[in-house]
Design a protein around this motif. Structure first.
Motif, PDB file in Angstrom:
ATOM      1  N   GLU B 161       0.821  -1.218   0.000  1.00 59.17           N
ATOM      2  CA  GLU B 161       0.000   0.000   0.000  1.00 59.17           C
ATOM      3  C   GLU B 161       0.854   1.267   0.000  1.00 59.17           C
ATOM      4  OE1 GLU B 161      -3.551   0.580   0.480  1.00 59.17           O
ATOM      5  OE2 GLU B 161      -3.656  -1.468  -0.314  1.00 59.17           O
ATOM      6  N   ASP B 162       2.095   1.157   0.501  1.00 58.76           N
ATOM      7  CA  ASP B 162       2.936   2.346   0.639  1.00 58.76           C
ATOM      8  C   ASP B 162       4.014   2.427  -0.445  1.00 58.76           C
ATOM      9  OD1 ASP B 162       4.458   0.235   1.528  1.00 58.76           O
ATOM     10  OD2 ASP B 162       5.257   1.273   3.292  1.00 58.76           O
ATOM     11  N   VAL B 163       3.856   1.650  -1.494  1.00 59.80           N
ATOM     12  CA  VAL B 163       4.776   1.734  -2.646  1.00 59.80           C
ATOM     13  C   VAL B 163       3.924   1.984  -3.885  1.00 59.80           C
ATOM     14  CG1 VAL B 163       6.520   0.570  -4.037  1.00 59.80           C
ATOM     15  CG2 VAL B 163       6.434   0.179  -1.570  1.00 59.80           C
ATOM     16  N   THR B 164       3.775   3.243  -4.276  1.00 58.59           N
ATOM     17  CA  THR B 164       2.852   3.567  -5.368  1.00 58.59           C
ATOM     18  C   THR B 164       3.458   4.490  -6.422  1.00 58.59           C
ATOM     19  OG1 THR B 164       1.907   5.562  -4.351  1.00 58.59           O
ATOM     20  CG2 THR B 164       0.889   3.446  -3.765  1.00 58.59           C
ATOM     21  N   GLU B 165       4.634   5.053  -6.148  1.00 54.11           N
ATOM     22  CA  GLU B 165       5.105   6.069  -7.084  1.00 54.11           C
ATOM     23  C   GLU B 165       5.618   5.447  -8.385  1.00 54.11           C
ATOM     24  OE1 GLU B 165       8.615   8.239  -6.213  1.00 54.11           O
ATOM     25  OE2 GLU B 165       7.882  10.027  -7.243  1.00 54.11           O
ATOM     26  N   GLY B 166       4.998   5.825  -9.492  1.00 57.41           N
ATOM     27  CA  GLY B 166       5.376   5.287 -10.794  1.00 57.41           C
ATOM     28  C   GLY B 166       6.856   5.451 -11.085  1.00 57.41           C
ATOM     29  N   ARG B 167       7.391   6.649 -10.800  1.00 57.69           N
ATOM     30  CA  ARG B 167       8.802   6.891 -11.110  1.00 57.69           C
ATOM     31  C   ARG B 167       9.731   5.998 -10.299  1.00 57.69           C
ATOM     32  NH1 ARG B 167       9.291  13.216 -10.323  1.00 57.69           N
ATOM     33  NH2 ARG B 167       8.111  12.560  -8.498  1.00 57.69           N
ATOM     34  N   SER B 168       9.424   5.781  -9.005  1.00 57.00           N
ATOM     35  CA  SER B 168      10.280   4.925  -8.177  1.00 57.00           C
ATOM     36  C   SER B 168      10.284   3.493  -8.697  1.00 57.00           C
ATOM     37  CB  SER B 168       9.794   4.925  -6.714  1.00 57.00           C
ATOM     38  OG  SER B 168      10.351   5.989  -5.979  1.00 57.00           O
ATOM     39  N   ILE B 169       9.080   2.967  -8.984  1.00 57.49           N
ATOM     40  CA  ILE B 169       8.979   1.585  -9.455  1.00 57.49           C
ATOM     41  C   ILE B 169       9.683   1.444 -10.804  1.00 57.49           C
ATOM     42  CG2 ILE B 169       7.355  -0.224 -10.183  1.00 57.49           C
ATOM     43  CD1 ILE B 169       5.344   1.042  -8.132  1.00 57.49           C
ATOM     44  N   ALA B 170       9.452   2.398 -11.704  1.00 57.10           N
ATOM     45  CA  ALA B 170      10.091   2.359 -13.016  1.00 57.10           C
ATOM     46  C   ALA B 170      11.611   2.412 -12.876  1.00 57.10           C
ATOM     47  CB  ALA B 170       9.591   3.523 -13.877  1.00 57.10           C
ATOM     48  N   ALA B 171      12.114   3.326 -12.051  1.00 52.57           N
ATOM     49  CA  ALA B 171      13.560   3.500 -11.912  1.00 52.57           C
ATOM     50  C   ALA B 171      14.212   2.255 -11.298  1.00 52.57           C
ATOM     51  CB  ALA B 171      13.870   4.737 -11.073  1.00 52.57           C
ATOM     52  N   LEU B 172      13.517   1.593 -10.380  1.00 54.76           N
ATOM     53  CA  LEU B 172      14.071   0.383  -9.770  1.00 54.76           C
ATOM     54  C   LEU B 172      14.215  -0.734 -10.807  1.00 54.76           C
ATOM     55  CD1 LEU B 172      12.184   0.423  -6.355  1.00 54.76           C
ATOM     56  CD2 LEU B 172      14.677   0.400  -6.641  1.00 54.76           C
ATOM     57  N   PHE B 173      13.191  -0.928 -11.634  1.00 53.50           N
ATOM     58  CA  PHE B 173      13.295  -1.971 -12.669  1.00 53.50           C
ATOM     59  C   PHE B 173      14.314  -1.574 -13.743  1.00 53.50           C
ATOM     60  CE2 PHE B 173       9.409  -3.577 -10.731  1.00 53.50           C
ATOM     61  CZ  PHE B 173       9.618  -4.941 -10.798  1.00 53.50           C
ATOM     62  N   MET B 174      14.378  -0.278 -14.079  1.00 52.57           N
ATOM     63  CA  MET B 174      15.392   0.173 -15.032  1.00 52.57           C
ATOM     64  C   MET B 174      16.781  -0.150 -14.514  1.00 52.57           C
ATOM     65  SD  MET B 174      13.881   3.940 -16.087  1.00 52.57           S
ATOM     66  CE  MET B 174      15.200   4.397 -17.217  1.00 52.57           C
ATOM     67  N   ALA B 175      17.019   0.134 -13.234  1.00 51.48           N
ATOM     68  CA  ALA B 175      18.333  -0.112 -12.644  1.00 51.48           C
ATOM     69  C   ALA B 175      18.654  -1.603 -12.652  1.00 51.48           C
ATOM     70  CB  ALA B 175      18.379   0.440 -11.210  1.00 51.48           C
ATOM     71  N   ARG B 176      17.656  -2.415 -12.325  1.00 53.49           N
ATOM     72  CA  ARG B 176      17.900  -3.867 -12.313  1.00 53.49           C
ATOM     73  C   ARG B 176      18.257  -4.366 -13.710  1.00 53.49           C
ATOM     74  NH1 ARG B 176      13.784  -8.161  -9.595  1.00 53.49           N
ATOM     75  NH2 ARG B 176      12.802  -8.333 -11.648  1.00 53.49           N
ATOM     76  N   GLU B 177      17.523  -3.901 -14.726  1.00 53.41           N
ATOM     77  CA  GLU B 177      17.835  -4.303 -16.109  1.00 53.41           C
ATOM     78  C   GLU B 177      19.231  -3.810 -16.506  1.00 53.41           C
ATOM     79  OE1 GLU B 177      15.755  -6.172 -18.308  1.00 53.41           O
ATOM     80  OE2 GLU B 177      14.676  -6.521 -16.437  1.00 53.41           O
ATOM     81  N   TYR B 178      19.555  -2.598 -16.084  1.00 46.92           N
ATOM     82  CA  TYR B 178      20.876  -2.033 -16.396  1.00 46.92           C
ATOM     83  C   TYR B 178      21.996  -2.858 -15.738  1.00 46.92           C
ATOM     84  CZ  TYR B 178      24.815   1.193 -16.455  1.00 46.92           C
ATOM     85  OH  TYR B 178      26.054   1.739 -16.640  1.00 46.92           O
ATOM     86  N   LEU B 179      21.824  -3.144 -14.451  1.00 44.81           N
ATOM     87  CA  LEU B 179      22.862  -3.879 -13.724  1.00 44.81           C
ATOM     88  C   LEU B 179      23.009  -5.304 -14.252  1.00 44.81           C
ATOM     89  CD1 LEU B 179      22.064  -2.590 -10.115  1.00 44.81           C
ATOM     90  CD2 LEU B 179      24.120  -2.068 -11.465  1.00 44.81           C
ATOM     91  N   ALA B 180      21.930  -5.854 -14.811  1.00 44.58           N
ATOM     92  CA  ALA B 180      21.997  -7.199 -15.387  1.00 44.58           C
ATOM     93  C   ALA B 180      22.572  -7.175 -16.809  1.00 44.58           C
ATOM     94  CB  ALA B 180      20.601  -7.833 -15.399  1.00 44.58           C
ATOM     95  N   GLY B 181      22.894  -5.963 -17.297  1.00 43.72           N
ATOM     96  CA  GLY B 181      23.495  -5.851 -18.624  1.00 43.72           C
ATOM     97  C   GLY B 181      22.488  -5.957 -19.760  1.00 43.72           C
ATOM     98  N   ARG B 182      21.179  -5.835 -19.444  1.00 37.65           N
ATOM     99  CA  ARG B 182      20.174  -5.996 -20.487  1.00 37.65           C
ATOM    100  C   ARG B 182      19.790  -4.690 -21.180  1.00 37.65           C
ATOM    101  NH1 ARG B 182      18.268 -10.164 -17.074  1.00 37.65           N
ATOM    102  NH2 ARG B 182      17.045  -8.714 -15.860  1.00 37.65           N
ATOM    103  N   PHE B 183      20.266  -3.573 -20.646  1.00 37.13           N
ATOM    104  CA  PHE B 183      20.005  -2.330 -21.378  1.00 37.13           C
ATOM    105  C   PHE B 183      21.114  -1.316 -21.114  1.00 37.13           C
ATOM    106  CE2 PHE B 183      18.323   0.860 -18.360  1.00 37.13           C
ATOM    107  CZ  PHE B 183      18.332   2.021 -19.115  1.00 37.13           C
ATOM    108  N   ARG B 184      21.445  -0.572 -22.138  1.00 37.47           N
ATOM    109  CA  ARG B 184      22.458   0.479 -22.044  1.00 37.47           C
ATOM    110  C   ARG B 184      21.797   1.788 -22.427  1.00 37.47           C
ATOM    111  NH1 ARG B 184      24.468  -1.474 -18.973  1.00 37.47           N
ATOM    112  NH2 ARG B 184      26.300  -2.772 -18.771  1.00 37.47           N
ATOM    113  N   PRO B 185      22.003   2.844 -21.640  1.00 38.31           N
ATOM    114  CA  PRO B 185      21.406   4.140 -21.994  1.00 38.31           C
ATOM    115  C   PRO B 185      21.946   4.637 -23.339  1.00 38.31           C
ATOM    116  CG  PRO B 185      22.480   4.224 -19.827  1.00 38.31           C
ATOM    117  CD  PRO B 185      22.816   2.913 -20.410  1.00 38.31           C
ATOM    118  N   ALA B 186      21.099   5.369 -24.054  1.00 37.19           N
ATOM    119  CA  ALA B 186      21.484   5.892 -25.380  1.00 37.19           C
ATOM    120  C   ALA B 186      22.697   6.811 -25.260  1.00 37.19           C
ATOM    121  CB  ALA B 186      20.313   6.630 -25.993  1.00 37.19           C
TER     122      ALA B 186
END
Lengths: 186, 186
Positions: B161-186
């Motif tokens: 209930e206390d985790v709702t911010e779109g930007r936080s959730i998006a940034a966490l998954f982005m970071a995980r994908e980045y750290l796993a080597g699955r995406f590189r920023p442009a």
């Protein structure tokens, strides 16, 4: 070929907004600290963001112009709830207006805030499954391009200049985790 | 034990805001359709959301009261950029103010919009690595609780209930994908 963005004929600052109100709040924290903060009040009915699942592997995205960022963005369909409709009904309506599909199965899997610090807005994340073609006329100025995308390739959305909306990215990963059975809504 | 939310002593609607301006935009789409839309203009300098990586498996979250949603939210540290600082400097400063760490390695891995349809706001996603303890005084009314979380357990944040911010959730998954080597920023 990408669409040409709309021409901006004029811009003007306005004092009052049709859909946004600013509220000041006087707060006292548990340690006695006092602050006055401002927050934006939404229209009150809330909004929906829809994850249209075409088949187990594929989600349907839309390409839509956003005047906030002044470019076409690739993301999930969404919209505000109308009076006299449930969250599921609103999601189904928006899906028919923006994507040209109805859904026989609609499920709220979460709730997203825009900015907890200064916006009251909340958006329900609705998973739409068992789709069938049906179009409703909406208030969109042009038909939206529908772009199928593989859930297995969400990471390829992240580097794109035209995929920036926090809520869309969050809702896509939420849906993927949900469909993989790794999370169940409360 | 969870903190008691602040007491709200008073609220009032205001006409003008310190940090929010509303702009009307007259548009003409490529098919000739015309619309006038409203958008909120941000302060112009932009904002940062920081993903503080304590070790390869662990991210540091903060628990912070947000008056927009009137509750404590668990999410990533963030803040607005000041004049005369780069994105990386702003991220490092916010990290020191909100989490009590500096970072020797800061990298912009993306950019998030709040609502492409009606907000101009953009937030840079900054991955902070190689952390060391350092605290700077901020303007927060109270010290924020820091909550370590495993990247492998991001799905367990989604039902809360206390985790709702779109930007936080998006940034966490982005970071995980980045750290796993699955995406590189442009």
């Amino acid at each position: 070929m990408p669409r040409k963005p709309p021409v901006i004929h004029a811009t003007r600052l306005v004092d009052a907004s049709r859909f946004l109100r600013v509220e000041q709040v006087d707060l006292e924290f548990s340690n006695g600290e006092r602050r006055t903060y401002e927050r934006l009040k939404g229209s009150g009915l809330g909004a929906v963001i829809i994850v249209p699942v075409r088949d187990a592997e594929t989600v349907l995205l839309v390409r839509e112009y956003g005047v906030g960022v002044n470019r076409y963005e690739l993301g999930l369909p969404k919209g505000r709830l109308d009076h006299d409709e449930t969250i599921e009904q609103g999601a189904d309506r928006e899906l028919k207006e923006e994507v040209g599909y109805g859904a026989r199965e609609l499920r709220v899997i979460g709730r997203l805030s825009l900015s907890p610090a200064y916006m009251t807005h909340e958006t329900y994340v609705v998973l739409a499954q068992d789709l069938y073609p049906e179009r409703l006329p909406g208030d969109e100025p042009e038909e939206l391009e529908v772009v199928p995308w593989k859930f297995a390739e969400l990471h390829k959305l992240l580097g794109r200049e035209d995929v920036t909306e926090g809520r869309s990215i969050a809702a896509l990963f939420m849906a993927r985790e949900y469909l993989a059975g790794r999370f169940r809504p409360a």
